[in-house]
Design a protein around this motif. Structure first.
Motif, PDB file in Angstrom:
ATOM      1  N   ARG A  29      34.390 -42.385  23.107  1.00 35.40           N
ATOM      2  CA  ARG A  29      35.817 -42.374  22.788  1.00 35.40           C
ATOM      3  C   ARG A  29      36.094 -43.320  21.626  1.00 35.40           C
ATOM      4  NH1 ARG A  29      38.249 -44.587  27.197  1.00 35.40           N
ATOM      5  NH2 ARG A  29      40.269 -44.080  26.322  1.00 35.40           N
ATOM      6  N   LEU A  30      35.473 -44.479  21.693  1.00 40.41           N
ATOM      7  CA  LEU A  30      35.644 -45.423  20.591  1.00 40.41           C
ATOM      8  C   LEU A  30      35.134 -44.806  19.290  1.00 40.41           C
ATOM      9  CD1 LEU A  30      36.199 -48.192  19.360  1.00 40.41           C
ATOM     10  CD2 LEU A  30      33.946 -48.922  20.135  1.00 40.41           C
ATOM     11  N   PHE A  31      33.998 -44.143  19.401  1.00 39.44           N
ATOM     12  CA  PHE A  31      33.436 -43.525  18.206  1.00 39.44           C
ATOM     13  C   PHE A  31      34.399 -42.490  17.625  1.00 39.44           C
ATOM     14  CE2 PHE A  31      31.013 -40.207  16.087  1.00 39.44           C
ATOM     15  CZ  PHE A  31      30.394 -40.972  15.107  1.00 39.44           C
ATOM     16  N   ARG A  32      34.964 -41.682  18.502  1.00 44.11           N
ATOM     17  CA  ARG A  32      35.906 -40.668  18.008  1.00 44.11           C
ATOM     18  C   ARG A  32      37.155 -41.296  17.412  1.00 44.11           C
ATOM     19  NH1 ARG A  32      36.070 -35.100  18.457  1.00 44.11           N
ATOM     20  NH2 ARG A  32      38.015 -35.445  17.355  1.00 44.11           N
ATOM     21  N   LEU A  33      37.595 -42.381  18.012  1.00 47.35           N
ATOM     22  CA  LEU A  33      38.754 -43.065  17.429  1.00 47.35           C
ATOM     23  C   LEU A  33      38.435 -43.511  16.007  1.00 47.35           C
ATOM     24  CD1 LEU A  33      40.041 -45.334  20.340  1.00 47.35           C
ATOM     25  CD2 LEU A  33      41.128 -43.309  19.367  1.00 47.35           C
ATOM     26  N   LEU A  34      37.268 -44.098  15.856  1.00 41.75           N
ATOM     27  CA  LEU A  34      36.885 -44.567  14.523  1.00 41.75           C
ATOM     28  C   LEU A  34      36.778 -43.400  13.554  1.00 41.75           C
ATOM     29  CD1 LEU A  34      34.175 -47.237  15.424  1.00 41.75           C
ATOM     30  CD2 LEU A  34      36.364 -47.665  14.309  1.00 41.75           C
ATOM     31  N   PHE A  35      36.153 -42.337  14.014  1.00 37.06           N
ATOM     32  CA  PHE A  35      35.993 -41.193  13.118  1.00 37.06           C
ATOM     33  C   PHE A  35      37.348 -40.605  12.740  1.00 37.06           C
ATOM     34  CE2 PHE A  35      35.485 -36.832  11.899  1.00 37.06           C
ATOM     35  CZ  PHE A  35      34.378 -36.858  11.066  1.00 37.06           C
ATOM     36  N   ASP A  36      38.172 -40.366  13.738  1.00 41.84           N
ATOM     37  CA  ASP A  36      39.453 -39.714  13.459  1.00 41.84           C
ATOM     38  C   ASP A  36      40.335 -40.573  12.557  1.00 41.84           C
ATOM     39  OD1 ASP A  36      38.678 -37.587  14.933  1.00 41.84           O
ATOM     40  OD2 ASP A  36      39.777 -38.118  16.731  1.00 41.84           O
TER      41      ASP A  36
ATOM     42  N   ARG B  30      36.672 -32.124   7.360  1.00 41.38           N
ATOM     43  CA  ARG B  30      36.527 -33.146   8.388  1.00 41.38           C
ATOM     44  C   ARG B  30      35.806 -32.578   9.606  1.00 41.38           C
ATOM     45  NH1 ARG B  30      39.875 -37.417  10.630  1.00 41.38           N
ATOM     46  NH2 ARG B  30      41.028 -37.460   8.688  1.00 41.38           N
ATOM     47  N   LEU B  97      41.109 -36.743  23.334  1.00 41.95           N
ATOM     48  CA  LEU B  97      39.667 -36.850  23.506  1.00 41.95           C
ATOM     49  C   LEU B  97      39.174 -36.293  24.824  1.00 41.95           C
ATOM     50  CD1 LEU B  97      38.728 -40.234  21.945  1.00 41.95           C
ATOM     51  CD2 LEU B  97      38.330 -37.931  21.142  1.00 41.95           C
TER      52      LEU B  97
END
Lengths: 198, 272
Positions: A29-36, B30, B97
Motif C-alpha cells: 500500500r505504501l508502495f502504491r501511494l508513492l507510485f500514485d 502511467r 487500493l
C-alpha cells in the motif's frame, strides 16, 4: 519536520520473514501511494536529468523497482521527493554511463511540443523548459542533481545533502558551481538562437 | 553553515519558474509503467522482491544513494502519516487500493475508476476469497487486461480488509538469485528481468537474446505478453523495424486489451 529522526543510519535491519508480501500488505500500500503520488515527478526528474523521452518509461520502472526494494529505508517523516530523486539520479547516471546514451540535443523535444497550437503563455513555458533542459546538459551529473533539486524542486540544501548522501558543504559548493555554469549555459544558448527556434 | 550563494539573475529565475511545473504522466502511460513495475515485483517466487539476480550491472549499488536516508523501518502506525503526508491523489488511491489489490494487479485505470466511486466500507473477505482473487492474478499480464475490462464493475469486487502486519514482517530478505527449484514463474521472471534490464541499459541485442530464450522456453508463459513488448522495443532498438512492427501487430491480436500496446506501438512509430 523529522527533527527527531536520527541522522545516522543505525542500520538495524528490521526482523524479516521469508515470505513475500501479501497483496494487501502495508508495504504494497505504501508502495502504491508513492507510485500514485510521485510517478509523474519521477518521470519529470529523469527528464531533467537528461533521460530522453523514448527511454523514460523504462527508467521510471527501474526507479520504482529499486524503490520497492529499499522501501524499508523510506522515512515517512521526511519528504518523499528528494528521496525518490536520489533513485532517479542514480538510475539516470547509470543509464548514461553504461549505455553511452548521450542526450541528443533537441533530438526529441517534450511530446507536448506537437501539432496542437498552444496559447502564447504555454508556448513560452515550453520554450523555457527546452532552454532549461539544454542548459542543464552543460552540468555534470553531480552538479545537475543538486541544482535540479534546489532550483527547480526548491528543496532546501540540508534536505538535498541528506537525500544524496552528501556533506552539506559539498552540496553548497556543487550548487554554487552549478548555478554559475547553468547561467553561463543559458546565456550561451540565448545568443546561439535568439528568439524562438523554428 | 550556509555559505553565501550567488543569486541567479532575474531572467534566469523566470526561466526556472516556467520550467518548474511538472507534466502529469498520461493515464495510459502511467498504467503501462505501473504494470511493468508490478510484473517485476508482484510475482511471488521464493526469491521474492529482491530483483538483484536478474539485474546484472544495474542494481548493485542502489543502496549507496538511497542509504543516506535514515534506515528506519516503517512501523505500521506511521503508515497513516505517510498517507496523510502525500497528495490528495495518494489519499484517494489509498481508498482504491484495497479494491485494486482484490482484483490482483492494480492497473492504474482500475484504481482511477474505483477512486471516483468511493469504495463502500470494506467487506470482510474470507481467506478463501482472497486466495482466489490472488490466484486469478497469477498471470499478471492477462489479468491486467481483465482488470481494466469495463465489463467488470470494480465496485462490485470485494475489498480486502486492511490487516496490517508489520512491514518488517512482510519484507523479503532472502537471497536474490533465482533458484532453479522456485518454479516456472520465478524462472520466467528472472529471464525477463535480464531482458528488461539489458534494454534499459541500451543493450538491445542482449535483451533480444533473453527475450528469444523466453519465447523458446515459455512460448505461452504467464509473462508472454510482457516478453513480446520487450522484444518489440529491442527489435526497434537494433533497427529491425519490420520485424518489430509484425510482432507488435501480433501482440495486439493476441492481447487486444494489453496496457502495453500504447508503449509498444509508440516505439514502432518512433523507429527511424
Amino acid at each position: 519536520m523529522g527533527a527527531g529522526a536520527s541522522d545516522q543510519a543505525t542500520d538495524v535491519p528490521p526482523a524479516r520473514a521469508t515470505t513475500t508480501a501479501p497483496l494487501d500488505s502495508p508495504e504494497r500500500r505504501l508502495f502504491r501511494l508513492l507510485f500514485d503520488a510521485h510517478a509523474s515527478y519521477v518521470a519529470a526528474s529523469l527528464a531533467r536529468l537528461g533521460v530522453r523521452d523514448a527511454d523514460r518509461d523504462d527508467l521510471v520502472s527501474e526507479v520504482f523497482v529499486r524503490v520497492h526494494r529499499e522501501l524499508d529505508r523510506y522515512d515517512v517523516e521526511r519528504p518523499a521527493k528528494p528521496w525518490l530523486f536520489a533513485f532517479a539520479a542514480r538510475v539516470a547516471s547509470e543509464h548514461r554511463r553504461l549505455a553511452r546514451h548521450r542526450r541528443e540535443v533537441l533530438a526529441d523535444g517534450p511530446e507536448v511540443a506537437s501539432n496542437a497550437p498552444l496559447p502564447d503563455r504555454a508556448l513560452e513555458r515550453e520554450e523555457a523548459k527546452k532552454l532549461v533542459d539544454h542548459a542543464l546538459d552543460a552540468l555534470d551529473d553531480d552538479k545537475r542533481a543538486v541544482f535540479v533539486l534546489h532550483d527547480l524542486d526548491e528543496t532546501p540544501v540540508p534536505e538535498i545533502a541528506r537525500a544524496l548522501g552528501l556533506a552539506e558543504g559539498t552540496a553548497y559548493s556543487r550548487l554554487r558551481a552549478a548555478r554559475a555554469e547553468f547561467t553561463a549555459a543559458v546565456r550561451r544558448l540565448q545568443t546561439q538562437r535568439p528568439g524562438r527556434p523554428s | 553553515m550556509k555559505p553565501d550563494l550567488e543569486p541567479i539573475p532575474d531572467d534566469v529565475l523566470a526561466l526556472l519558474a516556467d520550467a518548474r511545473p511538472i507534466d502529469e504522466l498520461a493515464p495510459a502511460r502511467r498504467a503501462s509503467i505501473l504494470s511493468s513495475v508490478q510484473a517485476r515485483i508482484d510475482l511471488p517466487p521464493p526469491d521474492g522482491g529482491g530483483d538483484g539476480g536478474g539485474e546484472s550491472g544495474s542494481g548493485e549499488s542502489g543502496a549507496g544513494t538511497a542509504g543516506s536516508a535514515p534506515a528506519t523501518g516503517v512501523p505500521p502506525p506511521l503508515l497513516a502519516s505517510a498517507a496523510s503526508g502525500l497528495t490528495l491523489a495518494g489519499a484517494r488511491a489509498a481508498i482504491a487500493l484495497a479494491t485494486t489489490f482484490a482484483i490482483g494487479v492494480g492497473a492504474g485505470v482500475a484504481a482511477d475508476r474505483s477512486a471516483r466511486e468511493p469504495a463502500p466500507a470494506p467487506a470482510i473477505v474470507t481467506a478463501g476469497t482472497v486466495a482466489s482473487a490472488v490466484s486469478s492474478s497469477a498471470s499478471p499480464s492477462s489479468s491486467m487486461a481483465r482488470a481494466v475490462d469495463p465489463a467488470v464493475p470494480v465496485s462490485a469486487l470485494p475489498a480486502v480488509p486492511v490487516v496490517a502486519p508489520s512491514i518488517a514482517a512482510a519484507r523479503d530478505d532472502s537471497p536474490a538469485t533465482p533458484s532453479p527449484s522456485s518454479g516456472g514463474l520465478a524462472a520466467e521472471r528472472a529471464l525477463l528481468d535480464v531482458a528488461r534490464s539489458a534494454l534499459a541499459r541500451g543493450e538491445a541485442g542482449e535483451a533480444l537474446t533473453a527475450a528469444d530464450r523466453h519465447s523458446r522456453e515459455y512460448p505461452d508463459g504467464a509473462m508472454a505478453e510482457e516478453r513480446e513488448a520487450i522484444a518489440v522495443k529491442a527489435l526497434v532498438a537494433v533497427g529491425r523495424r519490420d520485424e518489430a512492427r509484425n510482432r507488435a501487430n501480433a501482440l495486439e491480436k493476441r492481447y487486444p486489451n494489453s496496457l502495453m500496446l500504447r508503449a509498444v506501438k509508440g516505439a514502432v512509430e518512433r523507429a527511424p
